[in-house]
Structures are given as structure tokens and as C-alpha cells.
Design an enzyme around this catalytic site. Structure first.
Site, PDB file in Angstrom:
ATOM      1  N   GLU A   1      -0.572  -9.391  -0.500  1.00 45.54           N
ATOM      2  CA  GLU A   1      -2.022  -9.594  -0.307  1.00 45.54           C
ATOM      3  C   GLU A   1      -2.764  -9.643  -1.654  1.00 45.54           C
ATOM      4  O   GLU A   1      -3.693 -10.423  -1.829  1.00 45.54           O
ATOM      5  CB  GLU A   1      -2.582  -8.496   0.595  1.00 45.54           C
TER       6      GLU A   1
ATOM      7  N   GLU B   1       4.124  -5.292   7.598  1.00 42.37           N
ATOM      8  CA  GLU B   1       3.330  -4.198   8.189  1.00 42.37           C
ATOM      9  C   GLU B   1       3.706  -3.898   9.639  1.00 42.37           C
ATOM     10  O   GLU B   1       3.604  -2.757  10.078  1.00 42.37           O
ATOM     11  CB  GLU B   1       1.826  -4.519   8.113  1.00 42.37           C
TER      12      GLU B   1
ATOM     13  N   GLY C   1       0.617  -5.036   0.811  1.00 42.68           N
ATOM     14  CA  GLY C   1      -0.519  -5.151  -0.107  1.00 42.68           C
ATOM     15  C   GLY C   1      -0.169  -5.886  -1.395  1.00 42.68           C
ATOM     16  O   GLY C   1      -1.064  -6.413  -2.067  1.00 42.68           O
TER      17      GLY C   1
ATOM     18  N   ALA D   1       0.871  -1.172   0.000  1.00 36.58           N
ATOM     19  CA  ALA D   1       0.000   0.000   0.000  1.00 36.58           C
ATOM     20  C   ALA D   1       0.907   1.221   0.000  1.00 36.58           C
ATOM     21  O   ALA D   1       2.056   1.147   0.466  1.00 36.58           O
ATOM     22  CB  ALA D   1      -0.882  -0.012   1.239  1.00 36.58           C
TER      23      ALA D   1
END
Ligand code: COA
Length: 264
Positions: A117, A137, A114, A69
Site C-alpha cells: 500500500e 490481509e 501496508g 503494518a
């Protein structure tokens, strides 16, 4: 067929295969809000288009699939907007996982946060030799918020997922293959794209309705008990966005220094 145009994605359709390339190479294809919005639009286009029989998702440039992200955008989140941001990513990735046609990730470099993910939401992952997976994270004072806490344990088992998420360590392609994160490891992107096309060829000779039925049934098997898990993930993600350690973790990345966490 009229192909939609995007600022942060390239979408091409050849021989009934849609190739979707995340295209922000100067930021290692990090997922900012615009990428997420455009991906959602692309997923709608793919689902609604019967001419598309399978999807390949990859990253542009030599270095990254998706490096996570966008940390500059993450750093502005608070508890409420953090929960909303996690829900937005979760919903998009669930829509990718629930597409009625096979989706293959060609992971051609860093797939962090992300990025891992996103790859986990695809049905199959092919890694190039330089692929690097990881859910770092915790180094930002966060937890994975786009479904990583739910999908990784189901893919590789709880113990291995806990190790990777709690250490935040990076996993190179060979290890990703042996852990079962990557279905195959290929020397480079060209070979990985060829392998993806070969697998798609083996799939799309079968009845499309059987493929979509198999995807729905397998996704349903994973979603058993998972509904609450996603809610817990997005709530904890949001709570963490209100902490000092989150400001420190994201601030340290943006200022290119090591974070000093205090537990607040
Ligand atoms: N969000 C926003 N920007 C990012 C980013 C992210 N997740 N990952 C990389 N970038 C940006 C960098 O800030 C840099 O931008 P700049 O040139 O304007 O300074 C550019 O992409 C290149 O990255 P850089 O860090 O210089 O490359 P590197 O080869 O030294 O390191 C990584 C590569 C992937 C190890 C490193 O970029 C990294 O750790 N990224 C963050 C990974 C992460 O924590 N992701 C999880 C987020 S939830």
C-alpha cells in the site's frame, strides 16, 4: 538545511533528492505507530522544503521494503480503534501520493500489506529481483486498510486486484512488472537506485510547477468517486477488528502457527 532525525527512518538529501529509508530491519520494516508518525513528519518536512525536488522511499536491510503494518500492534485493535488506525494510514498515504514532487518507491524485498500500500501511494515503483508484493490481509481476518482496495484496482484493473486481494497471494518482481505494479524490475538495490536517479533527472529538468500540476491532476482523476471508497474501506477494516477471526488471524501470526477461521 537542517535535516530532521528519526528513530525508525533515515532521511538524507543529496543533489536535491530526498531518500527516505524505513529503518526497522529486525521487524522487516513493519509499520508501527512510530514509523507512521515519523513518516508523517518527514512528509511535512519534504513538502515544505523547496530544495528537495524528488523523493525515493525504500527499506533498510537485505530482505524487506516493508513487511506490512505491525501485526503486534494490529492485534490490539477493536472496531473503533481499527477504523481510526485505517484512517490514519489512509491519510498519510494520501499525503505521500499528493506530494508536489515525484515520489519513487525502490521496493527491495518484501512489500506486503501496508508495504504494497505504501508502494502504491508512490508515483512510480521500481522493483529489485527479490521484491515480493502482496495484500495478504485476508489471512489475518482483515482487508487492506491503507488504501489498497482503492489504489490497486485503479492501477491494474478490478479483476486482477480482486484476485490478488481475495487470494492474498504473493507476486514476485517479474509478475509485478507484467501486471503494471512495478514500472521496472532491476537486478538489485544499487541498480534500482541508479534507475530512480535517472528517472528523477529526466523529470527535474522540467518546470517544477508543471510536475506538481501533473501530479495533482492525475491524483484528482483517480480520486473521482474514491472519497466514499476510502470511508467504506476504513469502516469495514474497523468492523473486522471486532471479530473472532481477526483475533485468531493476528494471534496465529504472532504465535507462528496456522490460523483456524470459524466465520465469527
Ligand atoms: N508485523 C510485525 N512483525 C513482523 C511483520 C509484521 N507485519 N512481518 C515480519 N515481522 C517480524 C517477525 O515477527 C519476526 O520477528 P521476530 O524475529 O521477533 O520473531 C521478524 O519480523 C522476521 O520475520 P520472519 O517472519 O521471521 O521472516 P521470514 O523470512 O520467515 O518471513 C515474511 C518473512 C514477510 C513472509 C513474514 O514475516 C510475514 O509473513 N510477515 C507478515 C506479512 C503480512 O501479513 N503483512 C500484512 C500485515 S497487514
Amino acid at each position: 538545511m537542517s535535516i530532521p532525525k528519526f528513530n525508525t527512518l533515515l532521511l538524507e538529501v543529496t543533489d536535491h533528492i530526498c531518500t527516505l529509508t524505513i529503518n526497522r530491519p529486525d521487524k522487516l520494516n513493519a509499520l508501527n505507530n512510530q514509523v507512521l508518525d515519523e513518516l508523517a513528519e518527514a512528509v511535512d518536512f519534504i513538502e515544505g522544503n523547496d530544495d528537495i525536488r524528488a523523493v525515493i522511499i525504500t527499506g533498510s536491510g537485505e530482505k524487506a521494503f516493508v513487511a506490512g503494518a505491525d501485526i503486534a500492534e494490529l492485534s490490539t485493535l477493536d472496531e473503533e480503534s481499527g477504523t481510526e488506525a485505517a484512517e490514519k494510514g489512509q491519510n498519510l498515504f494520501s499525503d505521500i501520493e499528493s506530494l508536489s514532487k515525484p515520489v519513487i518507491a525502490v521496493v527491495n524485498g518484501y512489500a506486503l500489506g501496508g508495504g504494497t500500500e505504501l508502494a502504491l501511494s508512490c508515483h512510480i515503483r521500481l522493483a529489485t529481483q527479490n521484491a515480493v508484493f502482496g495484500l495478504p490481509e485476508v489471512s489475518l481476518g482483515l482487508i487492506p486498510g491503507y488504501g489498497g482496495t482503492q489504489r490497486l484496482p485503479k492501477l491494474i484493473g478490478r479483476g486482477r486486484a480482486l484476485e490478488l486481494i481475495l487470494t492474498g497471494r504473493m507476486v514476485k518482481a517479474e509478475e509485478a512488472g507484467s501486471l503494471g505494479i512495478a514500472n521496472y524490475v532491476l537486478p538489485g538495490k544499487d541498480e534500482a537506485l541508479t534507475k530512480a536517479q535517472e528517472l528523477i533527472g529526466m523529470m527535474t529538468k522540467h518546470a517544477p510547477i508543471a510536475l506538481s500540476g501533473a501530479i495533482s491532476a492525475i491524483v484528482a482523476s483517480q480520486d473521482y468517486e474514491a472519497e466514499d471508497g476510502y470511508v467504506i474501506e476504513s469502516n469495514i477494516f474497523g468492523d473486522l477488528c471486532g471479530t473472532e477471526d481477526f483475533k485468531e488471524g493476528t494471534g496465529a501470526f504472532l504465535e507462528k502457527r496456522k490460523p483456524k477461521f470459524t466465520g465469527n
